[in-house]
Design an enzyme around this catalytic site. Structure first.
Site, mmCIF file in Angstrom:
data_model
loop_
_atom_site.group_PDB
_atom_site.id
_atom_site.type_symbol
_atom_site.label_atom_id
_atom_site.label_comp_id
_atom_site.label_asym_id
_atom_site.label_seq_id
_atom_site.Cartn_x
_atom_site.Cartn_y
_atom_site.Cartn_z
ATOM 1 N N ARG A 37 0.842 -1.207 0.000
ATOM 2 C CA ARG A 37 0.000 0.000 0.000
ATOM 3 C C ARG A 37 0.875 1.255 0.000
ATOM 4 O O ARG A 37 0.554 2.255 -0.643
ATOM 5 C CB ARG A 37 -0.931 -0.036 1.217
ATOM 6 C CG ARG A 37 -2.017 1.011 1.166
ATOM 7 C CD ARG A 37 -3.193 0.641 2.041
ATOM 8 N NE ARG A 37 -4.221 1.665 2.023
ATOM 9 C CZ ARG A 37 -4.597 2.358 3.094
ATOM 10 N NH1 ARG A 37 -4.042 2.128 4.270
ATOM 11 N NH2 ARG A 37 -5.554 3.267 2.992
ATOM 12 N N SER A 93 7.621 10.894 -1.578
ATOM 13 C CA SER A 93 6.954 12.077 -1.000
ATOM 14 C C SER A 93 6.047 11.670 0.158
ATOM 15 O O SER A 93 5.776 12.468 1.054
ATOM 16 C CB SER A 93 6.153 12.838 -2.064
ATOM 17 O OG SER A 93 5.335 11.948 -2.796
ATOM 18 N N ASP A 96 8.480 8.944 -5.588
ATOM 19 C CA ASP A 96 9.558 9.856 -5.184
ATOM 20 C C ASP A 96 9.681 9.966 -3.669
ATOM 21 O O ASP A 96 10.291 10.905 -3.160
ATOM 22 C CB ASP A 96 9.308 11.260 -5.768
ATOM 23 C CG ASP A 96 8.078 11.918 -5.149
ATOM 24 O OD1 ASP A 96 7.273 11.209 -4.505
ATOM 25 O OD2 ASP A 96 7.936 13.142 -5.279
ATOM 26 N N GLY A 153 4.370 10.787 -8.398
ATOM 27 C CA GLY A 153 5.284 9.731 -8.850
ATOM 28 C C GLY A 153 6.004 9.051 -7.694
ATOM 29 O O GLY A 153 5.845 9.435 -6.528
ATOM 30 N N HIS A 190 -4.892 -6.754 -2.779
ATOM 31 C CA HIS A 190 -5.935 -6.888 -1.747
ATOM 32 C C HIS A 190 -6.120 -8.347 -1.333
ATOM 33 O O HIS A 190 -7.088 -8.676 -0.663
ATOM 34 C CB HIS A 190 -7.259 -6.278 -2.237
ATOM 35 C CG HIS A 190 -7.275 -4.778 -2.203
ATOM 36 N ND1 HIS A 190 -8.378 -4.025 -2.527
ATOM 37 C CD2 HIS A 190 -6.304 -3.876 -1.862
ATOM 38 C CE1 HIS A 190 -8.099 -2.727 -2.400
ATOM 39 N NE2 HIS A 190 -6.841 -2.615 -2.009
ATOM 40 N N HIS A 193 0.492 4.166 -2.758
ATOM 41 C CA HIS A 193 0.142 5.537 -2.362
ATOM 42 C C HIS A 193 1.277 6.513 -2.677
ATOM 43 O O HIS A 193 1.031 7.685 -2.929
ATOM 44 C CB HIS A 193 -0.224 5.597 -0.875
ATOM 45 C CG HIS A 193 -1.606 5.091 -0.582
ATOM 46 N ND1 HIS A 193 -2.448 5.662 0.339
ATOM 47 C CD2 HIS A 193 -2.304 4.048 -1.099
ATOM 48 C CE1 HIS A 193 -3.600 4.994 0.371
ATOM 49 N NE2 HIS A 193 -3.524 4.005 -0.482
ATOM 50 N N ASP A 194 2.520 6.043 -2.639
ATOM 51 C CA ASP A 194 3.626 6.934 -3.009
ATOM 52 C C ASP A 194 3.603 7.202 -4.514
ATOM 53 O O ASP A 194 3.646 8.354 -4.947
ATOM 54 C CB ASP A 194 4.976 6.329 -2.602
ATOM 55 C CG ASP A 194 6.119 7.290 -2.900
ATOM 56 O OD1 ASP A 194 5.938 8.505 -2.640
ATOM 57 O OD2 ASP A 194 7.174 6.860 -3.403
ATOM 58 N N ASP A 250 -2.040 -14.696 -3.405
ATOM 59 C CA ASP A 250 -2.248 -15.645 -4.501
ATOM 60 C C ASP A 250 -3.488 -15.234 -5.284
ATOM 61 O O ASP A 250 -4.101 -14.211 -4.981
ATOM 62 C CB ASP A 250 -2.364 -17.092 -3.987
ATOM 63 C CG ASP A 250 -3.517 -17.258 -3.010
ATOM 64 O OD1 ASP A 250 -4.442 -16.429 -3.028
ATOM 65 O OD2 ASP A 250 -3.493 -18.217 -2.225
ATOM 66 N N PRO A 305 -7.285 7.251 -6.205
ATOM 67 C CA PRO A 305 -8.707 6.926 -6.132
ATOM 68 C C PRO A 305 -9.177 6.927 -4.674
ATOM 69 O O PRO A 305 -8.472 6.420 -3.801
ATOM 70 C CB PRO A 305 -8.783 5.507 -6.724
ATOM 71 C CG PRO A 305 -7.575 5.382 -7.586
ATOM 72 C CD PRO A 305 -6.514 6.221 -6.911
ATOM 73 N N ASN A 328 -4.071 8.510 3.770
ATOM 74 C CA ASN A 328 -2.734 8.043 4.175
ATOM 75 C C ASN A 328 -2.604 7.820 5.681
ATOM 76 O O ASN A 328 -1.574 7.325 6.144
ATOM 77 C CB ASN A 328 -1.669 9.044 3.711
ATOM 78 C CG ASN A 328 -1.409 8.926 2.222
ATOM 79 O OD1 ASN A 328 -1.747 7.905 1.606
ATOM 80 N ND2 ASN A 328 -0.832 9.956 1.634
HETATM 81 C C1 HEM Z 1 -8.829 1.725 -7.103
HETATM 82 C C2 HEM Z 1 -7.831 1.424 -6.394
HETATM 83 C C3 HEM Z 1 -7.842 1.142 -4.913
HETATM 84 C C4 HEM Z 1 -8.738 1.461 -3.944
HETATM 85 C C5 HEM Z 1 -10.058 2.216 -4.092
HETATM 86 C C6 HEM Z 1 -8.221 0.916 -2.700
HETATM 87 C C7 HEM Z 1 -8.821 1.054 -1.473
HETATM 88 C C8 HEM Z 1 -8.327 0.539 -0.299
HETATM 89 C C9 HEM Z 1 -8.950 0.717 1.003
HETATM 90 C C10 HEM Z 1 -10.205 1.531 1.278
HETATM 91 C C11 HEM Z 1 -8.212 0.040 1.904
HETATM 92 C C12 HEM Z 1 -8.461 -0.074 3.423
HETATM 93 C C13 HEM Z 1 -7.887 1.121 4.142
HETATM 94 C C14 HEM Z 1 -8.238 1.157 5.606
HETATM 95 O O1 HEM Z 1 -9.251 0.633 6.034
HETATM 96 O O2 HEM Z 1 -7.472 1.741 6.362
HETATM 97 C C15 HEM Z 1 -7.131 -0.575 1.198
HETATM 98 C C16 HEM Z 1 -6.176 -1.371 1.783
HETATM 99 C C17 HEM Z 1 -5.113 -1.904 1.092
HETATM 100 N N1 HEM Z 1 -4.769 -1.638 -0.222
HETATM 101 FE FE1 HEM Z 1 -5.920 -0.739 -1.593
HETATM 102 N N2 HEM Z 1 -7.035 0.304 -2.947
HETATM 103 C C18 HEM Z 1 -6.762 0.408 -4.282
HETATM 104 C C19 HEM Z 1 -5.648 -0.042 -4.943
HETATM 105 C C20 HEM Z 1 -4.593 -0.690 -4.342
HETATM 106 C C21 HEM Z 1 -3.368 -1.027 -5.002
HETATM 107 C C22 HEM Z 1 -3.049 -0.719 -6.462
HETATM 108 C C23 HEM Z 1 -2.578 -1.643 -4.076
HETATM 109 C C24 HEM Z 1 -1.183 -2.180 -4.195
HETATM 110 C C25 HEM Z 1 -0.577 -2.449 -5.322
HETATM 111 C C26 HEM Z 1 -3.337 -1.706 -2.847
HETATM 112 C C27 HEM Z 1 -2.936 -2.320 -1.687
HETATM 113 C C28 HEM Z 1 -3.645 -2.337 -0.506
HETATM 114 C C29 HEM Z 1 -3.248 -3.113 0.639
HETATM 115 C C30 HEM Z 1 -2.091 -4.098 0.710
HETATM 116 C C31 HEM Z 1 -4.152 -2.819 1.659
HETATM 117 C C32 HEM Z 1 -4.108 -3.323 3.107
HETATM 118 C C33 HEM Z 1 -3.186 -2.410 3.895
HETATM 119 C C34 HEM Z 1 -2.898 -2.829 5.340
HETATM 120 O O3 HEM Z 1 -3.183 -3.953 5.729
HETATM 121 O O4 HEM Z 1 -2.332 -1.977 6.042
HETATM 122 N N3 HEM Z 1 -4.541 -1.089 -3.029
HETATM 123 N N4 HEM Z 1 -7.220 -0.243 -0.141
#
Ligand code: HEM
Length: 328
Positions: free
Chosen positions: A69, A83, A81, A79, A196, A73-74, A254, A166, A98
């Site tokens: 994540r 930040s 970087d 980009g 996810h 987010h970075d 997986d 997003p 964040n």
């Molecule tokens: C449209 C794109 C995305 C949306 C709307 C989205 C949304 C979210 C949300 C709402 C959470 C939970 C945050 C929380 O409850 O604190 C989350 C967690 C997470 N997201 Fe995404 N996400 C997106 C794309 C991505 C991408 C591209 C990655 C990595 C390549 C990613 C990796 C993760 C991971 C690993 C978690 C769990 C973090 C943790 O356990 O601390 N997400 N995401």
């Protein structure tokens, strides 16, 4: 004839010199595999980072989710970087999406470890990319090669987050548009959302799907009733506490994430909608059934994510502390 060939020789030499100069300039400013080879004496920078990440993973496997994540987010904001790492009351870190990002201390540890051997050489932006790759390897079992040579950015503002990332409950169409702004296709997006398959989400973000989907007074009809009941137990409607639930019950990355989407067991709106949207449904079905190539395709998508709007060559800086811009 003689004159003509002389002119031709001169002009082709000129073209050669100019193109070589342009190529050299491009090379100096481009990301490359093994950028740090030979820049830190005989020390292997990537191996040092791998040591830090492996030691942390043994104690806490949730660093895989944290780092994935963090990289996403970075890279989406200004980009890749670093930040997102900058501390302060008005930096990217303080933007609401964040506030639950984790893993900053792992990058601090990696920075301390590489700086002990060769200070001021390795960027924080590259450390995020290398550490995430190593964490993914420990979880997914496949090690993709990363390009390095990024420099650290000089800007970190909270308002940039809402412009480019997003929002937490984004729809697939909105997300496709924001990914396209970063040069990523809908297929890249489906692959990256495979992240996810690890990590957690806060109940506050699920209340809409569980109790009052888009103000209809009923839960999201696209959610499997078994999952609905399970999530309602963990996320009761009227409580002030904001519990967390797993994005997936399986601690390893997986392709089961995609299989669950086909069973209506996606947790976030973005997850479930991937299996329904015409531009993403096909990729979800392929990944659900052809699990063997998910790791390599995921790795390739991470490399693409890691190349967004990077600073290279003499741009930006190499931060002394990942949490602060250098004093000039
Ligand atoms: C449209 C794109 C995305 C949306 C709307 C989205 C949304 C979210 C949300 C709402 C959470 C939970 C945050 C929380 O409850 O604190 C989350 C967690 C997470 N997201 Fe995404 N996400 C997106 C794309 C991505 C991408 C591209 C990655 C990595 C390549 C990613 C990796 C993760 C991971 C690993 C978690 C769990 C973090 C943790 O356990 O601390 N997400 N995401």
């Amino acid at each position: 004839m003689k004159m003509k060939s002389k002119a031709a020789v001169i002009s082709s030499s000129l073209v050669f010199i100019l193109s070589n100069w342009a190529w050299g300039d491009w090379c100096e400013g481009a990301l490359q595999i093994g950028f740090y080879r030979g820049k830190c004496g005989i020390a292997d920078v990537e191996a040092i980072v791998a040591g830090v990440v492996t030691a942390r993973f043994v104690r806490d496997p949730t660093i895989v989710a944290a780092l994935l994540r963090l990289q996403y987010h970075d890279c989406f904001v200004n980009g890749c970087d670093a930040s997102i790492l900058v501390d302060g009351s008005n930096s990217e870190k303080t933007a609401p999406p964040n506030l639950s990002v984790r893993g900053f201390d792992i990058i601090d540890d990696a920075k301390a470890a590489v700086d002990r051997i060769c200070p001021g050489v390795v960027s924080c932006a590259d450390l995020i990319i290398i550490a995430t790759r190593d964490a993914v390897f420990l979880s997914l079992g496949v090690r993709y090669e990363v390009q390095t040579g990024r420099r650290d950015g000089l800007v970190s503002l909270p308002q940039n987050v809402s412009l480019f990332l997003p929002p937490p409950l984004a729809s697939v169409s909105h997300s496709i548009a924001l990914f396209a702004n970063k040069g990523l296709t809908p297929t890249d997006m489906v692959l990256l959302l495979g992240a996810h398959s690890v990590g957690v989400v806060h109940c506050s973000l699920l209340k809409d799907r569980l109790y009052n989907f888009r103000n209809t007074g009923i839960p999201d009809p696209t959610m499997d009733p078994f999952l609905l009941n399970l999530l309602r137990l963990r996320c009761p409607q009227n409580t002030p506490t904001n519990n967390i639930v797993n994005l997936d019950q399986n601690p390893f990355m997986d392709n089961s994430y995609y299989q669950r989407l086909l069973l209506k067991r996606g947790i976030l709106p973005i997850d479930q909608e991937l299996a329904l949207h015409p531009l993403t449904r096909g990729t979800v079905m392929t990944l659900a059934t052809r699990g063997f190539d998910f790791p390599s395709r995921f790795g390739a998508a991470m490399v693409k994510l890691g190349a967004i709007e990077v600073l290279t060559g003499s741009q930006g800086e190499i931060r002394r502390s990942c949490r602060a811009f250098n004093e000039h």
